[in-house]
Design a protein around this motif. Structure first.
Motif, mmCIF file in Angstrom:
data_model
loop_
_atom_site.group_PDB
_atom_site.id
_atom_site.type_symbol
_atom_site.label_atom_id
_atom_site.label_comp_id
_atom_site.label_asym_id
_atom_site.label_seq_id
_atom_site.Cartn_x
_atom_site.Cartn_y
_atom_site.Cartn_z
ATOM 1 N N TRP A 39 0.851 -1.192 0.000
ATOM 2 C CA TRP A 39 0.000 0.000 0.000
ATOM 3 C C TRP A 39 0.879 1.232 0.000
ATOM 4 O O TRP A 39 1.970 1.212 0.573
ATOM 5 C CB TRP A 39 -0.866 -0.028 1.259
ATOM 6 N N PRO A 40 0.439 2.329 -0.622
ATOM 7 C CA PRO A 40 1.241 3.564 -0.575
ATOM 8 C C PRO A 40 1.380 4.088 0.850
ATOM 9 O O PRO A 40 0.690 3.632 1.771
ATOM 10 C CB PRO A 40 0.436 4.560 -1.413
ATOM 11 N N LYS A 41 2.231 5.064 1.009
ATOM 12 C CA LYS A 41 2.465 5.673 2.317
ATOM 13 C C LYS A 41 1.179 6.302 2.871
ATOM 14 O O LYS A 41 0.261 6.604 2.138
ATOM 15 C CB LYS A 41 3.543 6.729 2.197
ATOM 16 N N ASN A 43 0.545 9.222 3.896
ATOM 17 C CA ASN A 43 0.232 10.573 3.431
ATOM 18 C C ASN A 43 -0.354 10.596 2.017
ATOM 19 O O ASN A 43 -0.552 11.659 1.453
ATOM 20 C CB ASN A 43 1.471 11.468 3.517
ATOM 21 N N THR A 44 -0.644 9.428 1.421
ATOM 22 C CA THR A 44 -1.265 9.334 0.104
ATOM 23 C C THR A 44 -2.672 8.758 0.277
ATOM 24 O O THR A 44 -2.872 7.549 0.197
ATOM 25 C CB THR A 44 -0.439 8.423 -0.830
ATOM 26 N N PRO A 45 -3.696 9.609 0.510
ATOM 27 C CA PRO A 45 -5.041 9.093 0.775
ATOM 28 C C PRO A 45 -5.739 8.543 -0.469
ATOM 29 O O PRO A 45 -6.627 7.720 -0.363
ATOM 30 C CB PRO A 45 -5.791 10.298 1.327
ATOM 31 N N CYS A 46 -5.332 8.983 -1.660
ATOM 32 C CA CYS A 46 -6.002 8.556 -2.890
ATOM 33 C C CYS A 46 -4.948 8.327 -3.964
ATOM 34 O O CYS A 46 -4.035 9.124 -4.138
ATOM 35 C CB CYS A 46 -6.985 9.650 -3.322
ATOM 36 N N PHE A 47 -5.072 7.216 -4.704
ATOM 37 C CA PHE A 47 -4.121 6.927 -5.771
ATOM 38 C C PHE A 47 -4.806 6.110 -6.854
ATOM 39 O O PHE A 47 -5.856 5.513 -6.630
ATOM 40 C CB PHE A 47 -2.881 6.199 -5.227
ATOM 41 N N SER A 48 -4.224 6.099 -8.034
ATOM 42 C CA SER A 48 -4.753 5.336 -9.171
ATOM 43 C C SER A 48 -3.746 4.268 -9.564
ATOM 44 O O SER A 48 -2.542 4.461 -9.423
ATOM 45 C CB SER A 48 -4.998 6.258 -10.364
ATOM 46 N N GLN A 64 4.094 -1.729 -6.972
ATOM 47 C CA GLN A 64 4.819 -0.478 -7.183
ATOM 48 C C GLN A 64 6.152 -0.709 -7.874
ATOM 49 O O GLN A 64 6.735 0.215 -8.397
ATOM 50 C CB GLN A 64 5.034 0.234 -5.846
#
Length: 76
Positions: A39-41, A43-48, A64
């Motif tokens: 999962w992203p960090k 501080n990244t609430p939304c990603f594509s 990733q």
């Protein structure tokens, strides 16, 4: 609109997917018995993600790193 909303539990072993199909909402869940979903960090609430990245994500693989360049010391 073709979007899906994916949520991961705190331990990273489960994800839940919400999808609108035009008439209602689908809820799907996937659980890993070993390992964790990457999962992203925080501080990244939304990603594509791309379709290929999505397939790797639900398989429990580090999606990733799909576009990462190989180390120069690696030989094929």
């Amino acid at each position: 609109s073709g979007s899906a909303f994916v949520f991961r539990n705190r331990s990273g072993t489960r994800i839940k997917v919400l999808v609108w199909d035009g008439t209602g909402v689908w809820l799907c869940q996937r659980r890993l018995h070993q390992g964790r979903f990457v999962w992203p960090k925080v501080n990244t609430p939304c990603f594509s993600v791309t379709f290929a990245q999505w397939q790797w994500l639900v398989a429990g693989v580090d999606w990733q790193r799909l576009s990462a360049r190989p180390d120069a010391s690696w030989q094929v």
